[in-house]
Design an enzyme around this catalytic site. Structure first.
Site, PDB file in Angstrom:
ATOM      1  N   PRO A   1      11.698 -13.208 -17.065  1.00  0.00           N
ATOM      2  CA  PRO A   1      12.525 -12.493 -16.089  1.00  0.00           C
ATOM      3  C   PRO A   1      13.872 -13.198 -15.938  1.00  0.00           C
ATOM      4  O   PRO A   1      13.928 -14.427 -15.921  1.00  0.00           O
ATOM      5  CB  PRO A   1      11.728 -12.581 -14.787  1.00  0.00           C
ATOM      6  CG  PRO A   1      10.615 -13.517 -15.015  1.00  0.00           C
ATOM      7  CD  PRO A   1      10.486 -13.782 -16.485  1.00  0.00           C
ATOM      8  N   GLN A  17      24.869 -15.657 -27.075  1.00  0.00           N
ATOM      9  CA  GLN A  17      24.825 -16.319 -25.765  1.00  0.00           C
ATOM     10  C   GLN A  17      26.124 -15.993 -24.994  1.00  0.00           C
ATOM     11  O   GLN A  17      26.625 -14.900 -25.143  1.00  0.00           O
ATOM     12  CB  GLN A  17      24.608 -17.834 -25.902  1.00  0.00           C
ATOM     13  CG  GLN A  17      23.206 -18.189 -26.366  1.00  0.00           C
ATOM     14  CD  GLN A  17      23.022 -18.126 -27.875  1.00  0.00           C
ATOM     15  OE1 GLN A  17      23.828 -18.644 -28.601  1.00  0.00           O
ATOM     16  NE2 GLN A  17      21.968 -17.513 -28.338  1.00  0.00           N
ATOM     17  N   SER A  70      30.362   0.574 -19.859  1.00  0.00           N
ATOM     18  CA  SER A  70      29.101   1.124 -20.365  1.00  0.00           C
ATOM     19  C   SER A  70      28.280   1.656 -19.193  1.00  0.00           C
ATOM     20  O   SER A  70      28.095   0.968 -18.192  1.00  0.00           O
ATOM     21  CB  SER A  70      28.362   0.024 -21.121  1.00  0.00           C
ATOM     22  OG  SER A  70      27.044   0.430 -21.364  1.00  0.00           O
ATOM     23  N   LYS A 115      26.207  -7.526 -25.482  1.00  0.00           N
ATOM     24  CA  LYS A 115      27.088  -7.625 -26.654  1.00  0.00           C
ATOM     25  C   LYS A 115      26.595  -6.756 -27.802  1.00  0.00           C
ATOM     26  O   LYS A 115      27.391  -6.171 -28.534  1.00  0.00           O
ATOM     27  CB  LYS A 115      27.165  -9.085 -27.135  1.00  0.00           C
ATOM     28  CG  LYS A 115      27.791 -10.018 -26.136  1.00  0.00           C
ATOM     29  CD  LYS A 115      27.763 -11.454 -26.614  1.00  0.00           C
ATOM     30  CE  LYS A 115      26.398 -12.106 -26.622  1.00  0.00           C
ATOM     31  NZ  LYS A 115      25.772 -12.277 -25.302  1.00  0.00           N
ATOM     32  N   ALA A 136      19.026 -15.683 -29.670  1.00  0.00           N
ATOM     33  CA  ALA A 136      19.734 -14.491 -29.181  1.00  0.00           C
ATOM     34  C   ALA A 136      18.833 -13.259 -29.279  1.00  0.00           C
ATOM     35  O   ALA A 136      17.919 -13.207 -30.097  1.00  0.00           O
ATOM     36  CB  ALA A 136      20.990 -14.271 -30.005  1.00  0.00           C
ATOM     37  N   GLY A 137      19.091 -12.293 -28.428  1.00  0.00           N
ATOM     38  CA  GLY A 137      18.380 -11.015 -28.510  1.00  0.00           C
ATOM     39  C   GLY A 137      19.376  -9.918 -28.215  1.00  0.00           C
ATOM     40  O   GLY A 137      19.733  -9.700 -27.064  1.00  0.00           O
ATOM     41  N   HIS A 138      19.898  -9.293 -29.251  1.00  0.00           N
ATOM     42  CA  HIS A 138      20.917  -8.257 -29.066  1.00  0.00           C
ATOM     43  C   HIS A 138      20.248  -6.885 -29.185  1.00  0.00           C
ATOM     44  O   HIS A 138      19.791  -6.504 -30.247  1.00  0.00           O
ATOM     45  CB  HIS A 138      22.041  -8.430 -30.088  1.00  0.00           C
ATOM     46  CG  HIS A 138      22.806  -9.714 -29.892  1.00  0.00           C
ATOM     47  ND1 HIS A 138      23.634 -10.246 -30.835  1.00  0.00           N
ATOM     48  CD2 HIS A 138      22.858 -10.555 -28.838  1.00  0.00           C
ATOM     49  CE1 HIS A 138      24.168 -11.372 -30.362  1.00  0.00           C
ATOM     50  NE2 HIS A 138      23.706 -11.578 -29.156  1.00  0.00           N
ATOM     51  N   LYS A 195      26.432  -1.920 -17.950  1.00  0.00           N
ATOM     52  CA  LYS A 195      25.393  -1.683 -16.935  1.00  0.00           C
ATOM     53  C   LYS A 195      25.947  -1.294 -15.563  1.00  0.00           C
ATOM     54  O   LYS A 195      25.371  -1.656 -14.532  1.00  0.00           O
ATOM     55  CB  LYS A 195      24.489  -2.913 -16.829  1.00  0.00           C
ATOM     56  CG  LYS A 195      23.660  -3.125 -18.101  1.00  0.00           C
ATOM     57  CD  LYS A 195      22.562  -4.128 -17.872  1.00  0.00           C
ATOM     58  CE  LYS A 195      21.355  -3.855 -18.732  1.00  0.00           C
ATOM     59  NZ  LYS A 195      20.246  -4.751 -18.518  1.00  0.00           N
ATOM     60  N   ASP A 233      23.304 -12.366 -22.538  1.00  0.00           N
ATOM     61  CA  ASP A 233      22.631 -11.098 -22.208  1.00  0.00           C
ATOM     62  C   ASP A 233      23.574 -10.081 -21.574  1.00  0.00           C
ATOM     63  O   ASP A 233      23.138  -9.233 -20.795  1.00  0.00           O
ATOM     64  CB  ASP A 233      21.438 -11.321 -21.246  1.00  0.00           C
ATOM     65  CG  ASP A 233      20.461 -12.343 -21.781  1.00  0.00           C
ATOM     66  OD1 ASP A 233      20.189 -12.305 -22.987  1.00  0.00           O
ATOM     67  OD2 ASP A 233      19.983 -13.175 -20.995  1.00  0.00           O
ATOM     68  N   THR A 237      14.717 -21.481 -25.212  1.00  0.00           N
ATOM     69  CA  THR A 237      13.922 -20.382 -25.759  1.00  0.00           C
ATOM     70  C   THR A 237      12.799 -20.899 -26.665  1.00  0.00           C
ATOM     71  O   THR A 237      12.086 -20.092 -27.267  1.00  0.00           O
ATOM     72  CB  THR A 237      14.826 -19.436 -26.570  1.00  0.00           C
ATOM     73  OG1 THR A 237      15.452 -20.208 -27.602  1.00  0.00           O
ATOM     74  CG2 THR A 237      15.895 -18.793 -25.696  1.00  0.00           C
TER      75      THR A 237
HETATM   76  P1  IMP Z   1      18.296 -22.683 -26.398  1.00  0.00           P
HETATM   77  O1  IMP Z   1      19.487 -21.963 -26.922  1.00  0.00           O
HETATM   78  O2  IMP Z   1      16.993 -22.076 -26.821  1.00  0.00           O
HETATM   79  O3  IMP Z   1      18.356 -24.155 -26.649  1.00  0.00           O
HETATM   80  O4  IMP Z   1      18.316 -22.537 -24.787  1.00  0.00           O
HETATM   81  C1  IMP Z   1      19.310 -23.152 -23.985  1.00  0.00           C
HETATM   82  C2  IMP Z   1      19.687 -22.263 -22.796  1.00  0.00           C
HETATM   83  O5  IMP Z   1      20.380 -21.112 -23.271  1.00  0.00           O
HETATM   84  C3  IMP Z   1      18.499 -21.728 -22.007  1.00  0.00           C
HETATM   85  O6  IMP Z   1      18.873 -21.610 -20.649  1.00  0.00           O
HETATM   86  C4  IMP Z   1      18.272 -20.346 -22.589  1.00  0.00           C
HETATM   87  O7  IMP Z   1      17.633 -19.488 -21.687  1.00  0.00           O
HETATM   88  C5  IMP Z   1      19.701 -19.925 -22.835  1.00  0.00           C
HETATM   89  N1  IMP Z   1      19.829 -18.939 -23.916  1.00  0.00           N
HETATM   90  C6  IMP Z   1      19.728 -19.140 -25.244  1.00  0.00           C
HETATM   91  N2  IMP Z   1      19.934 -18.012 -25.920  1.00  0.00           N
HETATM   92  C7  IMP Z   1      20.191 -17.074 -24.998  1.00  0.00           C
HETATM   93  C8  IMP Z   1      20.518 -15.692 -25.085  1.00  0.00           C
HETATM   94  O8  IMP Z   1      20.636 -15.103 -26.157  1.00  0.00           O
HETATM   95  N3  IMP Z   1      20.717 -15.051 -23.906  1.00  0.00           N
HETATM   96  C9  IMP Z   1      20.652 -15.690 -22.710  1.00  0.00           C
HETATM   97  N4  IMP Z   1      20.360 -16.979 -22.573  1.00  0.00           N
HETATM   98  C10 IMP Z   1      20.123 -17.662 -23.715  1.00  0.00           C
END
Ligand code: IMP
Length: 432
Positions: free
Chosen positions: A302, A222, A411, A15, A38-40, A329, A12, A128
């Site tokens: 959160p 990640q 940024s 990226k 992921a959430g970009h 940020k 987060d 997630t």
């Molecule tokens: P998973 O990737 O869903 O198996 O989650 C494993 C860990 O990685 C957890 O703590 C998630 O919150 C974290 N995580 C997975 N993807 C992201 C992301 O894109 N951003 C931040 N944390 C992530």
């Protein structure tokens, strides 16, 4: 020069915005690991785009976007994203390609993810719930289903055998309901009709593109501290989010990665469980969360917030061979009276200046801070380094000193043009 852009904290970091910003200077953007966990987030002209699986370069027409073999692909999530982009006026046909070696996330992976978390109880990872871990488990266990396997759905083919065995295993584990392998197969047959035009040999595509002089950006998801090998295990994701993941996740040689850019926030966040030495549980944590809108882009959870952890970023510099940082940020810190930077950890009677490999030890570490004065003047939207107030510049300079790498990009807001590109830095070459 090709460039790898990755997260230098716990994910987060912003990226999406940095990849989007750099994309006009590249021909190809290739994602190398993770999945729709992921959430970009990218803001363009006041519009918000959240990309999960598709590389953040997709918002630039003419740029080719690749999803590598290291990514785990949920076909439903992929099509949902393709449809959403189409609804917003972005046609991905002929521009988006998926590796035939990428493993699929299937419905039972999502269920097993949720089940595994429930069984861990207090020791849960805080995943997630997207089925990421179980899909990678099947890959490493050599029972996974790859995109290219969907070519042959004949009754005696390897796909049908794998699905039958995997669904049987699922039914033994999830006692309360029966999943039919025939239903999973039928869905995959339907998915293949839509997926086939996107499928390619990504390694070969990249090799030819680079031979033709095209510039490639390798996009990580990640962050370094969530890497399966080098992160805070077991509180990690199930893939290699570090620079090395680009080689295995795309089928490229290490020498093709020209430079590595690590993205960090001007503070620290983490979502999910696991140690976060600089976490702020009181009012200041709340303030960072609210002004930084620190809620997961994929799950809405959160995020835990804390001061900048230079020990963690120094570790990311080493693990990835970072050439520079993109600091995001900075504007979120506007108006805070004093800013702490963690430069070491106190662990019992020991003082550590390097990240401990033992996660249990990290959980016991207390941050050692140095404090810098904050600033009142807004930094939001500033595009020239010299226009930042003196305290903000001193803060950035100190982060460069304690991490040992230049902050080539800073940024100052969510929009594309809320960005400082330091002309005097290594980044200038990437924007040419
Ligand atoms: P998973 O990737 O869903 O198996 O989650 C494993 C860990 O990685 C957890 O703590 C998630 O919150 C974290 N995580 C997975 N993807 C992201 C992301 O894109 N951003 C931040 N944390 C992530």
């Amino acid at each position: 020069m090709n460039l790898c852009v990755l997260g230098a904290q716990w994910g987060d970091e912003g990226k999406g915005k940095i990849v989007d910003l750099l994309t006009p200077h590249f021909n190809v953007v290739a994602r190398y690991q993770g999945g729709h966990n992921a959430g970009h987030t990218v803001y363009v002209g006041g519009r918000k785009f959240v990309l999960h699986l598709i590389p953040s370069g997709i918002l630039h027409p003419g740029v080719i976007c690749l999803i590598g073999n290291g990514v785990v692909v949920d076909p439903r999530a992929l099509f949902a994203e393709v449809d959403e982009l189409a609804g917003m006026g972005f046609d991905v046909r002929g521009r988006l390609f998926v590796s035939d070696k990428a493993h699929l996330i299937l419905p039972y992976h999502r269920e097993l993810d949720i089940l595994s978390e429930a069984r861990r109880g207090d020791r849960k990872i805080g995943t997630t719930s997207r089925g990421i871990g179980p899909a990678y488990e099947d890959k490493i266990g050599r029972r996974g289903v790859r995109v290219g396997d969907l070519r042959d759905t004949s009754a005696d083919g390897p796909l049908v055998g794998a699905i039958r065995e995997n669904v049987d295993a699922r039914n033994r584990l999830v006692g309360n309901s029966e999943m039919k392998w025939q239903d999973v197969l039928a869905d995959l047959r339907t998915a293949w009709v839509r997926l086939e035009p996107f499928v390619t040999d990504v390694s070969l595509y990249l090799s030819r593109a680079m031979a033709a002089g095209q510039r490639v950006m390798f996009e990580g998801a990640q962050g370094t501290l969530l890497d399966i090998d080098h992160g805070t295990y077991p509180y990690v994701t199930s893939s290699n989010a570090i620079a090395g993941g680009a080689c295995t996740g795309l089928g490229i040689g290490p020498k093709t990665i020209g430079a590595v850019l690590g993205v960090t926030k001007a503070y620290t966040t983490r979502v999910g469980e696991g140690p976060l030495p600089t976490e702020l549980l009181g009012e200041m944590g709340e303030r960072l969360r609210e002004s930084g809108q620190e809620y997961g882009a994929s799950t809405g959870r959160p995020r835990r917030c804390g001061w900048y952890d230079a020990v963690a970023v120094r570790y990311a510099v080493r693990i990835n061979g970072l050439d520079a940082l993109a600091l995001t940020k900075l504007d979120v810190l506007d108006g805070i009276e004093a800013l702490d930077i963690c430069t070491g950890y106190r662990c019992g009677t020991d003082v550590l200046t390097e990240m401990p490999g033992d996660t249990a030890q990290l959980a016991l570490c207390e941050p050692i801070y140095e404090t810098l004065p904050g600033w009142r003047e807004p930094t939001r939207g500033i595009t020239r380094y010299m226009d930042l107030n003196a305290n903000a510049r001193a803060y950035v300079r100190r982060l460069e000193e304690v991490t040992g790498v230049p902050a080539a990009i800073v940024s100052t807001g969510s929009e594309r043009d809320h960005t400082i590109i330091r002309d005097d830095s290594v980044a200038a070459a990437w924007f040419r």
